[in-house]
Design an enzyme around this catalytic site. Sequence first.
Site, short mmCIF file in Angstrom:
data_model
loop_
_atom_site.label_atom_id
_atom_site.label_comp_id
_atom_site.label_asym_id
_atom_site.label_seq_id
_atom_site.Cartn_x
_atom_site.Cartn_y
_atom_site.Cartn_z
N ASP A 33 -101.32 105.01 61.30
CA ASP A 33 -101.05 103.65 60.70
C ASP A 33 -99.02 103.59 60.47
O ASP A 33 -98.39 104.88 59.86
CB ASP A 33 -101.20 103.31 59.19
CG ASP A 33 -100.97 101.87 59.22
OD1 ASP A 33 -101.19 101.21 59.62
OD2 ASP A 33 -101.20 101.83 57.85
N ASN A 81 -107.91 95.61 66.85
CA ASN A 81 -106.55 95.36 67.73
C ASN A 81 -107.26 94.36 69.22
O ASN A 81 -105.68 93.86 69.54
CB ASN A 81 -106.19 96.95 67.85
CG ASN A 81 -105.90 97.60 67.18
OD1 ASN A 81 -105.56 99.09 67.62
ND2 ASN A 81 -105.61 97.40 66.53
#
Length: 312
Positions: A33, A81
């Site tokens: 991340d 995503n």
Amino acid sequence: MFAWVRQQALSGYERLLRWELSGMPDHVAVIQDGNRRYARNNGEGATEGHRAGAETTEAMLNWCDEFGIQELTLYTFSTENFDRPVNQREALFDLIEEKLYEFADADRVHEGEVRIRAIGETQDLPGRVRTAIQYAEGRTRDYDELQLNIALAYGGRAELLGAARDVARDVVYGDLDPEEIDAETVEDRLYEGPSRDVDLILRTGGAERTSNFLPWHANGNEAAVFFCTPYWPEFRKVDFLRAIRTYESREESWRTARAKRALALVRAMGSAELEEARSILGRFRDALPSSERERLDEEDIEAEFEAEPAAD
């Protein structure tokens, strides 16, 4: 001068951490991340952030080789995503395709006998990415030193829902008796990829959540979890060592808890469960605090077992 001193201090800290560690996890799972935030902080576009993150991924492979870690799973593209803007998705697909080919042909992958596997709803990915997956898996299918699982179009809930539907379908068609359903039944229907439970989940970027990542393979609450603030492109070897130290502390705590529970069982039970409790206590005896071990010796538990009268 200051940079040199800082680097020397960091190297010394790395050596100290490495010296302190006595065990390594077999399977590490990483939530990478912070790539976009890293790029934003550096005045760059998201694509440059993901490329910088890919360099950290390559470094992570080297660290896993160095520490003898057997399996690495990278959360590369989640099912969520797909909701990103088209231009962001396409840039990610370009990078994933490029890196799959690059990894599949890299000397270090073949010298280290790294097997590459993709896990997730890969059928939902563009054809060019699926072709790259097939190429990488085919080039490395005979290796077994380090297994690299790349989670693409992956979601933990989707994985468990798919397994549940497969089980239900087999029951409806009469191919599976509901009374025979167990953990192995479900596990056989999960994505093909991870070959062992996860020992350590680590997440960069400051968020403290596991984001639907490998819920089954995390083995309930048995996996250690390490959250850290550096964005993925900033993640260093020293951060990885700190994560492993968290795993080791978690493992020691788990062993101590098992030993204490076994000792309590030994002292409380009568007959049927004694053999199992003794076995557990024997395996984890060294994890007990020294005072407990001394007390155990004083009580001479083993002698008490030997003196147990036979049942009438």
